[in-house]
Write an enzyme that holds these catalytic residues in place. Structure first.
Site, PDB file in Angstrom:
ATOM      1  N   ASP A 173      32.284  48.614   6.471  1.00  0.00           N
ATOM      2  CA  ASP A 173      32.912  49.565   7.539  1.00  0.00           C
ATOM      3  C   ASP A 173      34.536  49.195   7.577  1.00  0.00           C
ATOM      4  O   ASP A 173      34.940  49.462   8.782  1.00  0.00           O
ATOM      5  CB  ASP A 173      32.025  49.471   8.988  1.00  0.00           C
ATOM      6  CG  ASP A 173      30.503  49.618   8.561  1.00  0.00           C
ATOM      7  OD1 ASP A 173      30.496  50.505   7.434  1.00  0.00           O
ATOM      8  OD2 ASP A 173      29.913  49.124   9.075  1.00  0.00           O
ATOM      9  N   GLY A 233      36.855  51.019   6.517  1.00  0.00           N
ATOM     10  CA  GLY A 233      37.668  52.392   6.511  1.00  0.00           C
ATOM     11  C   GLY A 233      37.975  52.476   4.978  1.00  0.00           C
ATOM     12  O   GLY A 233      38.920  53.177   4.649  1.00  0.00           O
ATOM     13  N   LYS A 234      36.868  52.152   4.030  1.00  0.00           N
ATOM     14  CA  LYS A 234      37.039  52.312   2.562  1.00  0.00           C
ATOM     15  C   LYS A 234      37.133  53.891   2.326  1.00  0.00           C
ATOM     16  O   LYS A 234      37.983  54.418   1.528  1.00  0.00           O
ATOM     17  CB  LYS A 234      36.010  51.673   1.913  1.00  0.00           C
ATOM     18  CG  LYS A 234      35.778  50.168   1.979  1.00  0.00           C
ATOM     19  CD  LYS A 234      34.641  49.669   1.317  1.00  0.00           C
ATOM     20  CE  LYS A 234      33.321  49.789   1.731  1.00  0.00           C
ATOM     21  NZ  LYS A 234      33.018  49.218   3.257  1.00  0.00           N
ATOM     22  N   GLY A 276      27.894  54.007   4.481  1.00  0.00           N
ATOM     23  CA  GLY A 276      28.203  55.292   5.099  1.00  0.00           C
ATOM     24  C   GLY A 276      29.861  55.190   5.310  1.00  0.00           C
ATOM     25  O   GLY A 276      30.352  54.475   5.912  1.00  0.00           O
ATOM     26  N   HIS A 277      30.584  56.173   4.334  1.00  0.00           N
ATOM     27  CA  HIS A 277      31.862  56.239   4.360  1.00  0.00           C
ATOM     28  C   HIS A 277      32.535  57.502   5.019  1.00  0.00           C
ATOM     29  O   HIS A 277      31.914  58.506   4.722  1.00  0.00           O
ATOM     30  CB  HIS A 277      32.554  56.076   2.928  1.00  0.00           C
ATOM     31  CG  HIS A 277      31.961  55.033   2.131  1.00  0.00           C
ATOM     32  ND1 HIS A 277      32.209  54.836   0.880  1.00  0.00           N
ATOM     33  CD2 HIS A 277      31.411  53.770   2.624  1.00  0.00           C
ATOM     34  CE1 HIS A 277      31.723  53.334   0.587  1.00  0.00           C
ATOM     35  NE2 HIS A 277      31.235  53.058   1.555  1.00  0.00           N
ATOM     36  N   THR A 311      19.729  47.993   6.538  1.00  0.00           N
ATOM     37  CA  THR A 311      19.769  49.309   6.762  1.00  0.00           C
ATOM     38  C   THR A 311      18.478  50.061   6.737  1.00  0.00           C
ATOM     39  O   THR A 311      18.291  51.243   6.703  1.00  0.00           O
ATOM     40  CB  THR A 311      20.679  50.067   6.021  1.00  0.00           C
ATOM     41  OG1 THR A 311      20.508  49.799   4.651  1.00  0.00           O
ATOM     42  CG2 THR A 311      22.392  49.411   6.207  1.00  0.00           C
ATOM     43  N   ARG A 351      12.856  44.134 -14.014  1.00  0.00           N
ATOM     44  CA  ARG A 351      12.427  45.136 -15.201  1.00  0.00           C
ATOM     45  C   ARG A 351      11.297  45.945 -14.947  1.00  0.00           C
ATOM     46  O   ARG A 351      10.566  46.395 -15.846  1.00  0.00           O
ATOM     47  CB  ARG A 351      12.501  44.375 -16.495  1.00  0.00           C
ATOM     48  CG  ARG A 351      13.895  43.823 -16.867  1.00  0.00           C
ATOM     49  CD  ARG A 351      13.516  42.435 -17.575  1.00  0.00           C
ATOM     50  NE  ARG A 351      12.895  41.418 -16.753  1.00  0.00           N
ATOM     51  CZ  ARG A 351      12.561  40.267 -17.319  1.00  0.00           C
ATOM     52  NH1 ARG A 351      12.866  40.111 -18.640  1.00  0.00           N
ATOM     53  NH2 ARG A 351      11.975  39.412 -16.602  1.00  0.00           N
ATOM     54  N   GLN A 394      29.793  48.665   0.683  1.00  0.00           N
ATOM     55  CA  GLN A 394      29.702  47.349   1.368  1.00  0.00           C
ATOM     56  C   GLN A 394      30.893  46.351   1.355  1.00  0.00           C
ATOM     57  O   GLN A 394      31.971  46.961   1.228  1.00  0.00           O
ATOM     58  CB  GLN A 394      28.293  46.494   0.925  1.00  0.00           C
ATOM     59  CG  GLN A 394      27.117  47.276   1.448  1.00  0.00           C
ATOM     60  CD  GLN A 394      26.673  48.317   0.347  1.00  0.00           C
ATOM     61  OE1 GLN A 394      26.785  48.321  -0.961  1.00  0.00           O
ATOM     62  NE2 GLN A 394      26.658  49.559   1.119  1.00  0.00           N
TER      63      GLN A 394
HETATM   64  P1  GDP Z   1      33.695  52.267   5.384  1.00  0.00           P
HETATM   65  O1  GDP Z   1      32.305  52.055   5.269  1.00  0.00           O
HETATM   66  O2  GDP Z   1      34.670  51.099   4.935  1.00  0.00           O
HETATM   67  O3  GDP Z   1      34.082  53.590   4.523  1.00  0.00           O
HETATM   68  O4  GDP Z   1      34.044  52.743   6.931  1.00  0.00           O
HETATM   69  P2  GDP Z   1      33.224  53.385   7.936  1.00  0.00           P
HETATM   70  O5  GDP Z   1      33.494  54.859   7.834  1.00  0.00           O
HETATM   71  O6  GDP Z   1      31.811  53.162   7.876  1.00  0.00           O
HETATM   72  O7  GDP Z   1      33.729  52.965   9.324  1.00  0.00           O
HETATM   73  C1  GDP Z   1      35.307  53.166   9.607  1.00  0.00           C
HETATM   74  C2  GDP Z   1      35.192  53.736  10.861  1.00  0.00           C
HETATM   75  O8  GDP Z   1      36.741  53.780  11.524  1.00  0.00           O
HETATM   76  C3  GDP Z   1      35.118  55.338  10.569  1.00  0.00           C
HETATM   77  O9  GDP Z   1      34.586  55.897  11.935  1.00  0.00           O
HETATM   78  C4  GDP Z   1      36.490  55.987  10.321  1.00  0.00           C
HETATM   79  O10 GDP Z   1      36.648  57.213  10.796  1.00  0.00           O
HETATM   80  C5  GDP Z   1      37.567  54.857  11.318  1.00  0.00           C
HETATM   81  N1  GDP Z   1      38.867  54.757  10.882  1.00  0.00           N
HETATM   82  C6  GDP Z   1      39.291  54.382   9.661  1.00  0.00           C
HETATM   83  N2  GDP Z   1      40.376  53.990   9.671  1.00  0.00           N
HETATM   84  C7  GDP Z   1      40.858  53.940  10.893  1.00  0.00           C
HETATM   85  C8  GDP Z   1      42.167  53.726  11.678  1.00  0.00           C
HETATM   86  O11 GDP Z   1      42.931  53.369  11.009  1.00  0.00           O
HETATM   87  N3  GDP Z   1      41.905  53.922  12.925  1.00  0.00           N
HETATM   88  C9  GDP Z   1      40.908  54.222  13.666  1.00  0.00           C
HETATM   89  N4  GDP Z   1      41.081  54.154  15.119  1.00  0.00           N
HETATM   90  N5  GDP Z   1      39.918  54.615  13.124  1.00  0.00           N
HETATM   91  C10 GDP Z   1      39.808  54.416  11.673  1.00  0.00           C
HETATM   92  P1  IMO Z   2      29.508  50.302   3.866  1.00  0.00           P
HETATM   93  O1  IMO Z   2      29.895  50.748   2.412  1.00  0.00           O
HETATM   94  C1  IMO Z   2      28.239  47.447   6.910  1.00  0.00           C
HETATM   95  C2  IMO Z   2      24.617  45.320   5.665  1.00  0.00           C
HETATM   96  C3  IMO Z   2      23.368  45.502   6.788  1.00  0.00           C
HETATM   97  C4  IMO Z   2      22.868  44.385   6.688  1.00  0.00           C
HETATM   98  C5  IMO Z   2      22.975  43.930   5.066  1.00  0.00           C
HETATM   99  C6  IMO Z   2      21.773  44.071   4.255  1.00  0.00           C
HETATM  100  O2  IMO Z   2      29.747  51.543   4.925  1.00  0.00           O
HETATM  101  O3  IMO Z   2      30.855  49.375   4.255  1.00  0.00           O
HETATM  102  P2  IMO Z   2      20.985  46.328   3.069  1.00  0.00           P
HETATM  103  O4  IMO Z   2      20.368  47.596   3.642  1.00  0.00           O
HETATM  104  O5  IMO Z   2      22.140  46.494   2.371  1.00  0.00           O
HETATM  105  O6  IMO Z   2      20.003  45.574   2.465  1.00  0.00           O
HETATM  106  O7  IMO Z   2      21.385  45.270   4.427  1.00  0.00           O
HETATM  107  O8  IMO Z   2      24.192  44.327   4.812  1.00  0.00           O
HETATM  108  N1  IMO Z   2      25.405  46.527   5.245  1.00  0.00           N
HETATM  109  C7  IMO Z   2      26.480  47.093   5.646  1.00  0.00           C
HETATM  110  N2  IMO Z   2      27.103  46.757   6.719  1.00  0.00           N
HETATM  111  N3  IMO Z   2      28.601  48.687   6.174  1.00  0.00           N
HETATM  112  C8  IMO Z   2      27.818  48.751   5.019  1.00  0.00           C
HETATM  113  O9  IMO Z   2      28.031  49.676   4.063  1.00  0.00           O
HETATM  114  C9  IMO Z   2      26.751  48.091   4.912  1.00  0.00           C
HETATM  115  N4  IMO Z   2      25.649  48.144   4.066  1.00  0.00           N
HETATM  116  C10 IMO Z   2      24.863  47.129   4.238  1.00  0.00           C
HETATM  117  O10 IMO Z   2      23.721  45.929   7.869  1.00  0.00           O
HETATM  118  O11 IMO Z   2      23.301  43.099   7.327  1.00  0.00           O
HETATM  119 MG    MG Z   3      30.608  52.432   6.566  1.00  0.00          MG
END
Ligand code: GDP
Ligand code: IMO
Ligand code: MG
Length: 420
Positions: free
Chosen positions: A13, A15-16, A40-41, A123, A137, A218
């Site tokens: 999470d 911000g990828k 969740g991106h 998750t 396998r 992740q």
């Molecule tokens: P990801 O899984 O790495 O793609 O990240 P997520 O989308 O799960 O979580 C990142 C959160 O931070 C999302 O709600 C984005 O909209 C938000 N976000 C990303 N970059 C920034 C930033 O520079 N500033 C702020 N305030 N929010 C950001």
């Molecule tokens: P993005 O791509 C944050 C965490 C889960 C748990 C562990 C194992 O949005 O960054 P799983 O369901 O993969 O077997 O869970 O990994 N986890 C994440 N945490 N961002 C994610 O994806 C995650 N995907 C899995 O919370 O701790």
């Molecule tokens: Mg995410």
């Protein structure tokens, strides 16, 4: 720089999605190389917010998108995303990617329940059980949907065993063969046109000199081999695995961009040395809207951990850093940054502990930097940041030996600073 990996440098999470969306503007193909709908991106475009789980984030820009062999695919989730976004760009789905079947989800849920206090906090999307079957396998792959007879046969063989487990070990309801087979036949009809030899496709794109982005899900500390095992996911998010996960050679990768928050969050269980104690934890969660994209769970919040980030630079070979959410820190008078870990014998180390119990016992050693109160949205480049914010970024660069080339100052797509 034709092939670039975008990798999470913390616990996910970071911000990828937003960084991939930004770089996708100047790219020709965007690929996901591992993980599944545990991801969740988020991409925010004006009033519109996209939360993407299965497709590469490049779909929002209408770029050709590849779901690589290293991914696990929940067909129901993918179809819902294709319904929403699929007409924006071409989608190529690797025939070697594994399918998350309904029993994987049921086993993930039942197994977490059984673990009780020892639960990983997954998750519950079936990720671990699906990758486990791949390694055993016993998995069902995307290519199996091309032949209805084979698909039915494989479901039948799998269910004969999985239903025993579900009923006798986990004491939960079994699945009915006819129902699952009918459902998957209808998914198969919808998805057949997308199945492709994605390794060949990406190879050709690279040969033609196209820009290819390899998007990790992740993150490093959730990596099955290099993360904080057992509190990890069941795939390899680290950059090296981008090559295996799309089927290209490692020497085709030219650049690795690590994405890190200017602080740290973690969802699920497991040790977290720089986790904030006291009211700042809640404050940061609210300011950063730190709730899981997939599960809605509260994300645990911590101060920036440079020991963990230094490790991520090492195991991924990160040569540039995108530092996101710096704006969230604008509200703190003082900013502790973890620069070393203290071990139980009282010594201090800049290096991430190699063993689980040492990591459990590690305590953060903080350098406290002054905060800033000016909002960052008026800045046009990294050089225009308030002085304290510049000092913060410079500390990161100095400690890691890596340049911060992108800086997030807000959730919106356009809220990114580069160097002047
Ligand atoms: P990801 O899984 O790495 O793609 O990240 P997520 O989308 O799960 O979580 C990142 C959160 O931070 C999302 O709600 C984005 O909209 C938000 N976000 C990303 N970059 C920034 C930033 O520079 N500033 C702020 N305030 N929010 C950001
Ligand atoms: P993005 O791509 C944050 C965490 C889960 C748990 C562990 C194992 O949005 O960054 P799983 O369901 O993969 O077997 O869970 O990994 N986890 C994440 N945490 N961002 C994610 O994806 C995650 N995907 C899995 O919370 O701790
Ligand atoms: Mg995410």
């Amino acid at each position: 720089m034709p092939a670039t990996v975008i990798v999470g440098a913390q616990w996910g999470d970071e911000g990828k999605g937003k960084i991939v969306d930004l770089l996708a503007q100047n790219s020709d193909v965007v690929c996901r190389y591992q993980g599944g709908p545990n991801a969740g991106h988020t991409i925010v475009v004006g009033e519109e917010t996209y939360k993407i789980r299965a497709l590469p984030s490049g779909i929002v820009r209408g770029k050709p998108c590849v779901i690589g062999n290293g991914c696990v695919v929940d067909l129901e989730v993918l179809i819902a995303e294709l319904d929403e976004l699929g007409d924006r760009g071409e989608v190529y789905l690797s025939g070697n990617a594994h399918l998350i079947m309904p029993w994987h989800v049921a086993i993930d849920q039942a197994s977490e329940r059984r673990l009780g206090k020892l639960a990983i906090g997954t998750t519950k999307r079936g990720i671990g059980p699906c990758y486990a079957d791949k390694a055993m396998r016993l998995g069902i792959r995307v290519q199996d949907i091309l032949d209805p007879k084979i698909l039915r046969q494989k479901i039948e063989v799998a269910l004969a065993e999985k239903n025993l487990w579900l009923e006798r070990v986990y004491e939960t309801a079994p699945f009915d063969l006819e129902t699952v087979a009918a459902q998957y036949e209808s998914y198969a009809q919808r998805l057949r046109p997308y199945v492709a030899d994605t390794s060949l496709y990406v190879d050709k794109a690279l040969r033609d000199g196209k820009e290819v982005l390899l998007e990790g899900a992740q993150a490093t500390l959730l990596d099955l081999d290099h993360g904080t095992y057992p509190f990890v996911t069941s795939s390899n998010p680290v950059a090296a695995s981008a090559a295996t996960g799309v089927g290209i050679g490692p020497r085709r990768i030219d650049r690795v961009i690590g994405v890190a928050k200017a602080y740290v969050t973690r969802v699920g269980e497991g040790p977290f040395p720089s986790e904030i104690e006291g009211p700042d934890q809640e404050r940061m969660r609210e300011l950063g809207h730190e709730y899981g994209t997939v599960t809605g769970r509260e994300r645990r919040c911590g101060w920036l951990d440079l020991v963990a980030l230094r490790y991520a630079v090492r195991v991924n070979g990160i040569d540039q850093l995108a530092l996101t959410k710096l704006d969230v820190l604008s509200h703190f008078a003082e900013l502790p940054v973890c620069v070393r870990y203290r071990t139980p014998d009282g010594s201090e180390t800049p290096d991430f502990p190699a063993h689980q119990s040492d990591f459990h016992a590690a305590a953060p050693v903080y350098q406290v930097l002054p905060g800033w109160s000016e909002p960052l949205d008026g800045c046009a480049s990294l050089e225009e940041l308030p002085e304290a914010a510049r000092t913060y970024v410079e500390l990161v660069e100095r400690e890691l030996g890596v340049e911060v080339t992108l800086l997030g100052t807000g959730a919106e797509r356009s809220s990114v600073l580069t160097r002047a």
